[in-house]
Design an enzyme around this catalytic site. Structure first.
Site, mmCIF file in Angstrom:
data_model
loop_
_atom_site.group_PDB
_atom_site.id
_atom_site.type_symbol
_atom_site.label_atom_id
_atom_site.label_comp_id
_atom_site.label_asym_id
_atom_site.label_seq_id
_atom_site.Cartn_x
_atom_site.Cartn_y
_atom_site.Cartn_z
ATOM 1 N N THR A 136 0.821 -1.214 0.000
ATOM 2 C CA THR A 136 0.000 0.000 0.000
ATOM 3 C C THR A 136 0.848 1.254 0.000
ATOM 4 O O THR A 136 0.442 2.287 -0.535
ATOM 5 C CB THR A 136 -0.919 -0.016 1.234
ATOM 6 O OG1 THR A 136 -1.792 -1.114 1.106
ATOM 7 C CG2 THR A 136 -1.753 1.234 1.334
ATOM 8 N N TYR B 173 -8.006 0.670 -4.196
ATOM 9 C CA TYR B 173 -6.723 1.016 -4.798
ATOM 10 C C TYR B 173 -6.004 -0.264 -5.193
ATOM 11 O O TYR B 173 -6.395 -1.366 -4.821
ATOM 12 C CB TYR B 173 -5.861 1.797 -3.801
ATOM 13 C CG TYR B 173 -5.419 0.957 -2.637
ATOM 14 C CD1 TYR B 173 -6.270 0.724 -1.576
ATOM 15 C CD2 TYR B 173 -4.154 0.357 -2.630
ATOM 16 C CE1 TYR B 173 -5.893 -0.081 -0.519
ATOM 17 C CE2 TYR B 173 -3.773 -0.443 -1.569
ATOM 18 C CZ TYR B 173 -4.643 -0.653 -0.522
ATOM 19 O OH TYR B 173 -4.264 -1.454 0.517
ATOM 20 N N GLN C 213 0.221 -9.800 0.003
ATOM 21 C CA GLN C 213 -0.479 -11.093 0.017
ATOM 22 C C GLN C 213 0.140 -12.041 -1.011
ATOM 23 O O GLN C 213 -0.047 -13.256 -0.940
ATOM 24 C CB GLN C 213 -1.993 -10.920 -0.245
ATOM 25 C CG GLN C 213 -2.367 -10.297 -1.571
ATOM 26 C CD GLN C 213 -2.434 -8.779 -1.489
ATOM 27 O OE1 GLN C 213 -1.613 -8.148 -0.845
ATOM 28 N NE2 GLN C 213 -3.417 -8.185 -2.159
ATOM 29 N N THR D 283 1.536 -4.421 4.218
ATOM 30 C CA THR D 283 1.414 -4.724 5.648
ATOM 31 C C THR D 283 0.868 -6.134 5.926
ATOM 32 O O THR D 283 1.060 -6.655 7.014
ATOM 33 C CB THR D 283 0.505 -3.692 6.339
ATOM 34 O OG1 THR D 283 -0.744 -3.658 5.657
ATOM 35 C CG2 THR D 283 1.150 -2.321 6.349
ATOM 36 N N ASP D 284 0.209 -6.740 4.928
ATOM 37 C CA ASP D 284 -0.449 -8.037 5.194
ATOM 38 C C ASP D 284 0.530 -9.091 5.709
ATOM 39 O O ASP D 284 0.218 -9.834 6.637
ATOM 40 C CB ASP D 284 -1.114 -8.575 3.910
ATOM 41 C CG ASP D 284 -2.345 -7.777 3.509
ATOM 42 O OD1 ASP D 284 -2.709 -6.835 4.241
ATOM 43 O OD2 ASP D 284 -2.936 -8.100 2.465
ATOM 44 N N LYS E 125 0.236 -7.838 12.630
ATOM 45 C CA LYS E 125 -0.827 -6.975 12.123
ATOM 46 C C LYS E 125 -2.116 -7.339 12.854
ATOM 47 O O LYS E 125 -2.522 -8.501 12.852
ATOM 48 C CB LYS E 125 -0.986 -7.170 10.608
ATOM 49 C CG LYS E 125 -2.009 -6.230 9.988
ATOM 50 C CD LYS E 125 -2.013 -6.285 8.452
ATOM 51 C CE LYS E 125 -3.001 -5.256 7.905
ATOM 52 N NZ LYS E 125 -2.996 -5.159 6.441
ATOM 53 N N GLU F 95 -0.996 -29.388 29.230
ATOM 54 C CA GLU F 95 -2.299 -30.009 28.951
ATOM 55 C C GLU F 95 -2.157 -31.065 27.852
ATOM 56 O O GLU F 95 -2.866 -32.067 27.849
ATOM 57 C CB GLU F 95 -3.276 -28.897 28.533
ATOM 58 C CG GLU F 95 -4.726 -29.270 28.753
ATOM 59 C CD GLU F 95 -5.669 -28.114 28.430
ATOM 60 O OE1 GLU F 95 -5.207 -26.966 28.273
ATOM 61 O OE2 GLU F 95 -6.879 -28.373 28.333
HETATM 62 N N1 GLU Z 1 -2.776 -6.216 0.715
HETATM 63 C C1 GLU Z 1 -1.836 -5.184 0.507
HETATM 64 C C2 GLU Z 1 -0.426 -5.554 0.963
HETATM 65 O O1 GLU Z 1 -0.212 -6.169 1.974
HETATM 66 C C3 GLU Z 1 -2.280 -3.969 1.156
HETATM 67 C C4 GLU Z 1 -2.038 -3.910 2.599
HETATM 68 C C5 GLU Z 1 -1.002 -2.890 2.916
HETATM 69 O O2 GLU Z 1 0.034 -2.757 2.303
HETATM 70 O O3 GLU Z 1 -1.301 -2.192 3.842
HETATM 71 O O4 GLU Z 1 0.479 -5.208 0.240
#
Ligand code: GLU
Length: 349
Positions: free
Chosen positions: A35, A48, A82, A114-115, A187, A306
């Site tokens: 992103t 986007y 992703q 961020t994924d 995350k 456990e």
């Molecule tokens: N799904 C995208 C990625 O991980 C967008 C999430 C992001 O970058 O915040 O690249």
């Protein structure tokens, strides 16, 4: 007299210039997409495409970064995270090791979606052989959005990378004015800006107004890293999710696909119902390393409480979440199939 003053002044000016030039940190920014390089049609709509903006445009958008060092950029990939994959992980860590080996830079910043940023960060933490700063950064809003967070995050990441106190901390993640240890960060929100957290231990430092302050240091930063120099792939390790009344179909399906390891994201302290437990024990008997982790989001999975791990042939992930346990298990399996040694890795790394 005038001449002497002039000579002294020129020497002083030259010395101070030489000092600035020699103390200015060389920072290479490796871009992978996400992103932070995302672009949308509207500043107010959320839709986007990740990874569209090339590194040079990213750098030009934040000219202030050049106040903190000699900055250059390289495009490693242009993907939403992703789609991050082992081939790109290997490319990235090999390039970072090469940069430090050849003394091409004093620090590296990696821009990343961020994924899966936490997985990449931990993979690099386990495979970069140098103590110099490696800082991952991303954004939750694309560069075209109103109140986008990428520019500020990128500037902060450069500030962190340039800071002398960022050395010897392993790989770190700088997002939203906080600094996190790669091992602990995760995350936590699908869309919120304040998505990154270290649920067990909190951020290790803060960034504000161009300054960095560290408060904690992880004890889990072993000197021995995994050497992936000669590797083009990693052993297959899959994750199985635990839930109430689960049948064992997914365990059998995965077992039949020939993995070297299975990470089980169990309920509570890594628990399973009877059918899943039976299938996992059968997998362990076949020589597949079965690692119990937890879907809970914080805390650790304890050995032989456990669940009778020794009897069933399991290892535990300690406080690693399932996706990070997979990273450590894949890397461990490049060196050994010995269950006890792999268990020790989960307590050391
Ligand atoms: N799904 C995208 C990625 O991980 C967008 C999430 C992001 O970058 O915040 O690249």
């Amino acid at each position: 007299m005038k001449k002497i003053i002039l000579i002294v002044l020129s020497i002083l000016t030259f010395t101070s210039y030489a000092q600035t030039a020699s103390t200015q940190k060389r920072i290479i920014i490796l871009a992978t997409g996400g992103t932070i390089a995302g672009s949308g049609d509207s500043s107010t709509k959320a839709a986007y495409t990740a990874g569209k903006v090339p590194i040079d445009d990213l750098l030009n958008a934040v000219p202030q970064i050049h106040n903190y060092g000699k900055i250059t950029g390289e495009q490693i990939a242009s993907i939403g995270s992703q789609d991050m994959n082992i081939v790109t992980w290997l490319k990235l860590t090999k390039r970072i090791n090469e940069i430090f080996k050849n003394n091409e830079a004093d620090a590296v910043v990696v821009t990343h979606g961020t994924d899966t940023q936490e997985e990449t960060a931990y993979f690099l933490d386990l495979t970069v052989q140098y103590d110099k700063p490696v800082v991952l950064v991303g954004a939750m809003r694309p560069s075209t959005a109103m109140s986008q967070d990428g520019n500020r995050n990128l500037l902060d990441a450069v500030v962190v990378a340039a800071d002398e106190s960022s050395k010897t901390r392993g790989v770190i993640v700088a997002m939203d004015e906080k600094i996190f240890d790669a091992r602990d960060v995760t995350k936590t929100s699908t869309t919120n800006i304040e998505t990154f957290q270290s649920r067990n231990y909190g951020p290790i430092g803060l960034i504000y107004d161009g300054k960095v302050k560290y408060y904690y240091q992880s004890l889990r930063n072993p000197a021995k890293k995994f050497d992936v120099t000669k590797l083009n792939s990693l052993p297959q390790v899959e994750i199985v999710y635990g839930y109430a009344d689960a049948n064992a179909n997914s365990v059998y399906c995965i077992t039949n696909s020939g993995p070297k390891g299975i990470v089980y994201a169990g309920m509570g302290n890594g628990n399973f119902g009877a059918p899943v437990g039976k299938a996992l024990a059968e997998a362990a008997k076949k020589g597949i390393i079965v690692c119990r982790s937890a879907r809970a989001g914080s805390g650790r999975v304890t050995l032989d409480n456990e669940v009778k791990d020794a009897e069933l042939g399991f290892v535990v992930a300690d406080d690693l979440n399932p996706q990070k346990a997979r990273v450590l298990l894949m890397l461990s399996l490049t060196e050994t199939n010995d269950r006890a040694k792999i268990q020790q890795n989960f307590f050391d790394y």
